[in-house]
Design a protein around this motif. Structure first.
Motif, PDB file in Angstrom:
ATOM      1  N   PHE A 136       1.013  -1.317  -0.064  1.00 15.50           N
ATOM      2  CA  PHE A 136       0.007  -0.030   0.053  1.00 15.50           C
ATOM      3  C   PHE A 136       0.853   1.215  -0.005  1.00 15.50           C
ATOM      4  O   PHE A 136       0.551   2.350  -0.471  1.00 15.50           O
ATOM      5  N   LYS A 137       1.918   0.994   0.660  1.00 14.86           N
ATOM      6  CA  LYS A 137       3.066   2.393   0.313  1.00 14.86           C
ATOM      7  C   LYS A 137       3.481   2.471  -0.930  1.00 14.86           C
ATOM      8  O   LYS A 137       3.651   3.789  -1.267  1.00 14.86           O
ATOM      9  N   CYS A 150      -0.562   3.528  -2.754  1.00 14.61           N
ATOM     10  CA  CYS A 150      -1.556   4.787  -2.374  1.00 14.61           C
ATOM     11  C   CYS A 150      -0.741   6.122  -3.062  1.00 14.61           C
ATOM     12  O   CYS A 150      -1.582   6.675  -3.755  1.00 14.61           O
ATOM     13  N   VAL A 167      -3.678   8.559  -2.965  1.00 10.93           N
ATOM     14  CA  VAL A 167      -4.260   8.355  -1.489  1.00 10.93           C
ATOM     15  C   VAL A 167      -3.465   8.742  -0.340  1.00 10.93           C
ATOM     16  O   VAL A 167      -2.265   8.202  -0.441  1.00 10.93           O
ATOM     17  N   TYR A 222      -1.835   8.745   3.268  1.00 11.44           N
ATOM     18  CA  TYR A 222      -1.580   7.794   4.474  1.00 11.44           C
ATOM     19  C   TYR A 222      -0.801   8.260   5.650  1.00 11.44           C
ATOM     20  O   TYR A 222       0.019   9.168   5.408  1.00 11.44           O
TER      21      TYR A 222
END
Length: 203
Positions: A86-87, A90, A95, A97
């Motif tokens: 997800f790093k 995103c 997105v 985070y």
């Protein structure tokens, strides 16, 4: 006759070393963020290995090792793999985070490992205990870094080399277990426990 399976500990240590080495590449700056999906894949491999190791260690009555492998496979491996993915994803999706939640999670794991470390110092060989100490150092710094209390290239380098040392010691211990068992003698020596038992002190 009751049969007891062999210890899967060496495989678990190799999986641990794989995680340490790959994170070393990330923290030292050798691997850019584009390597995060591949890192996720390797951590998933480690997750599979360590979940098997944790199960077998607990079945063998290894309270300490079984539980450590149990939470390592869940957080260091599985959660680490998902987090790395997800790093990478995103920013592509735009997105935002916040890694501070990871700092809190790592903080809990770190506190547990530090408080459990003396058990390793008493029960395990000193070589592996040094790997635990190096891991403790790395995890403390990772927690503080994710929480935003520290940062910079110097901190990342200390984390990287602490992980490299821990992983290398893990491979050495795993190799010592395999070779010493296969040859029936000490091929690769291991340090004695850092905390001596009362029996050894009075002997």
């Amino acid at each position: 006759m009751e049969h007891h399976g062999a210890s899967p500990g060496p495989a678990g240590l190799v999986a641990f070393a794989v995680a340490c080495y790959t994170f070393f590449g990330l923290f030292i700056g050798f691997v850019p963020s584009t390597g995060l999906p591949m890192l996720s894949a390797w951590l998933m491999g480690g997750f599979v290995v360590q979940i098997i190791v944790a199960k077998m260690e607990l079945e063998h009555g290894e309270l300490l090792g079984g539980n450590v492998f149990c939470f390592f496979q869940g957080f260091f491996m599985l959660t680490g793999a998902i987090s790395c993915f997800f790093k990478w994803l995103c920013p592509i999706l735009g997105v935002a985070y916040d890694v501070r939640v990871e700092g809190l999670g790592w903080g809990a794991c770190t506190l547990a490992l530090i408080l459990w470390s003396p058990a390793y110092f008493k029960k395990s060989n000193g070589t592996f205990s040094l790997a635990i100490i190096s891991t403790d150092i790395a995890l403390v710094l990772i927690s503080l870094k994710d929480l935003g209390f520290i940062g910079g290239a110097a901190v990342s380098k200390v984390i990287a080399f602490a992980l490299l040392i821990a992983g290398t010691l893990g491979i050495y211990v795993a190799s010592a277990v395999q070779l010493n068992s296969a040859f029936g003698k000490t091929v690769l020596p291991l340090l004695p426990p850092l905390i001596k038992s009362e029996a050894s002190e009075t002997a």
